[in-house]
Write a protein that holds these residues in place. Sequence first.
Motif, PDB file in Angstrom:
ATOM      1  N   VAL A  87       0.837  -1.202   0.000  1.00 35.74           N
ATOM      2  CA  VAL A  87       0.000   0.000   0.000  1.00 35.74           C
ATOM      3  C   VAL A  87       0.871   1.251   0.000  1.00 35.74           C
ATOM      4  CG1 VAL A  87      -1.624   1.334   1.398  1.00 35.74           C
ATOM      5  CG2 VAL A  87      -2.003  -1.113   1.032  1.00 35.74           C
ATOM      6  N   LYS A  88       1.926   1.234   0.798  1.00 38.05           N
ATOM      7  CA  LYS A  88       2.826   2.391   0.857  1.00 38.05           C
ATOM      8  C   LYS A  88       3.502   2.629  -0.486  1.00 38.05           C
ATOM      9  CE  LYS A  88       6.640   4.450   3.438  1.00 38.05           C
ATOM     10  NZ  LYS A  88       7.519   4.370   4.612  1.00 38.05           N
ATOM     11  N   LEU A  89       3.933   1.544  -1.145  1.00 40.01           N
ATOM     12  CA  LEU A  89       4.622   1.691  -2.423  1.00 40.01           C
ATOM     13  C   LEU A  89       3.722   2.313  -3.483  1.00 40.01           C
ATOM     14  CD1 LEU A  89       6.974   1.298  -4.337  1.00 40.01           C
ATOM     15  CD2 LEU A  89       6.260  -1.071  -4.645  1.00 40.01           C
ATOM     16  N   VAL A  90       2.510   1.790  -3.658  1.00 37.65           N
ATOM     17  CA  VAL A  90       1.647   2.333  -4.708  1.00 37.65           C
ATOM     18  C   VAL A  90       1.231   3.772  -4.381  1.00 37.65           C
ATOM     19  CG1 VAL A  90       0.841   0.090  -5.532  1.00 37.65           C
ATOM     20  CG2 VAL A  90      -0.440   1.255  -3.739  1.00 37.65           C
ATOM     21  N   GLU A 106       3.220   5.981  -2.762  1.00 38.41           N
ATOM     22  CA  GLU A 106       4.373   6.822  -3.064  1.00 38.41           C
ATOM     23  C   GLU A 106       4.582   6.990  -4.568  1.00 38.41           C
ATOM     24  OE1 GLU A 106       7.976   6.607  -0.992  1.00 38.41           O
ATOM     25  OE2 GLU A 106       7.050   6.292   0.978  1.00 38.41           O
ATOM     26  N   LEU A 107       4.109   6.021  -5.339  1.00 34.91           N
ATOM     27  CA  LEU A 107       4.171   6.140  -6.797  1.00 34.91           C
ATOM     28  C   LEU A 107       2.962   6.888  -7.358  1.00 34.91           C
ATOM     29  CD1 LEU A 107       5.433   2.548  -7.686  1.00 34.91           C
ATOM     30  CD2 LEU A 107       6.770   4.668  -7.721  1.00 34.91           C
ATOM     31  N   ALA A 108       2.082   7.360  -6.450  1.00 34.53           N
ATOM     32  CA  ALA A 108       0.871   8.109  -6.813  1.00 34.53           C
ATOM     33  C   ALA A 108      -0.051   7.306  -7.725  1.00 34.53           C
ATOM     34  CB  ALA A 108       1.235   9.446  -7.467  1.00 34.53           C
ATOM     35  N   LEU A 109      -0.146   5.990  -7.439  1.00 34.57           N
ATOM     36  CA  LEU A 109      -0.992   5.120  -8.247  1.00 34.57           C
ATOM     37  C   LEU A 109      -2.053   4.407  -7.407  1.00 34.57           C
ATOM     38  CD1 LEU A 109       1.726   3.516 -10.558  1.00 34.57           C
ATOM     39  CD2 LEU A 109      -0.065   5.113 -11.262  1.00 34.57           C
ATOM     40  N   ASP A 110      -2.170   4.757  -6.144  1.00 37.60           N
ATOM     41  CA  ASP A 110      -3.104   4.052  -5.276  1.00 37.60           C
ATOM     42  C   ASP A 110      -4.543   4.175  -5.736  1.00 37.60           C
ATOM     43  OD1 ASP A 110      -2.277   6.691  -4.506  1.00 37.60           O
ATOM     44  OD2 ASP A 110      -3.518   6.541  -2.716  1.00 37.60           O
ATOM     45  N   HIS A 111      -4.876   5.272  -6.416  1.00 34.61           N
ATOM     46  CA  HIS A 111      -6.250   5.468  -6.881  1.00 34.61           C
ATOM     47  C   HIS A 111      -6.602   4.545  -8.046  1.00 34.61           C
ATOM     48  CE1 HIS A 111      -3.781   7.844  -9.586  1.00 34.61           C
ATOM     49  NE2 HIS A 111      -4.786   7.890 -10.440  1.00 34.61           N
ATOM     50  N   ARG A 112      -5.620   3.890  -8.636  1.00 36.43           N
ATOM     51  CA  ARG A 112      -5.876   3.042  -9.801  1.00 36.43           C
ATOM     52  C   ARG A 112      -6.328   1.634  -9.428  1.00 36.43           C
ATOM     53  NH1 ARG A 112      -3.897   5.268 -14.640  1.00 36.43           N
ATOM     54  NH2 ARG A 112      -5.506   3.885 -15.478  1.00 36.43           N
TER      55      ARG A 112
END
Length: 228
Positions: A123-126, A128-134
Amino acid sequence: MTNFPFDIIGFDLDGTLFDTSEDLTDALNHALGLLERPPLSVAAVRPMIGRGGKYMLQQGLEASGGCDPEVLERTYPELLAYYGDNIARATHAFPGLGAAMDALDARGAKIAIVTNKSESLAVKLVAELALDHRFACVIGGDTMGPDSRKPSPAGIREMIRRCGGGRAAFVGDSIFDIQAAKNAGIPSIAVSFGFLMQPVEELVADAVIDHFDELVPRLEMLGGKPGA
């Protein structure tokens, strides 16, 4: 667009969505350095990735002088802490991922992650990559309990449940990913650009892609609806 044959596309994380090898190698070498062990190259570490951080550390210890269980347990928290603080310094998406996700969104498919990485780190990785909303959900190796890591189908089944049910397929780069999909009774696609432990053909996936540009056409073929 409305005739796309899958409702849910699940992805492994390390070596499938993202090239995390440099950051994981740095974390492993940090842990080895605390033990005055020699560092390992990214190429040496890649085949160690995919079964969780403790397995990677165990393999790294064995490759650099031997693995004592007490040393493994003592050093593992150090690896996790360092990785958590440096999780996305060099990590990046594999080419074509953004366009592939856009294409899946346009076809109404939900996108999710099932990884053997811990849920909190995934969860932290996605994020930080600004992709969590995907992603509709992120299932980690510890989300469903200690025995639910791939090749167990538990994570994939939970992914399908959280996404509201429907027809699913799974994309990964290891035998654990392909076996998990088979154990869950869904089609699998192997990526040839991942952290392969063996020739991609030996994974016996339902399809293989060499670039994310090929993902949607392969899914349409697997779903019995060839053509865009």
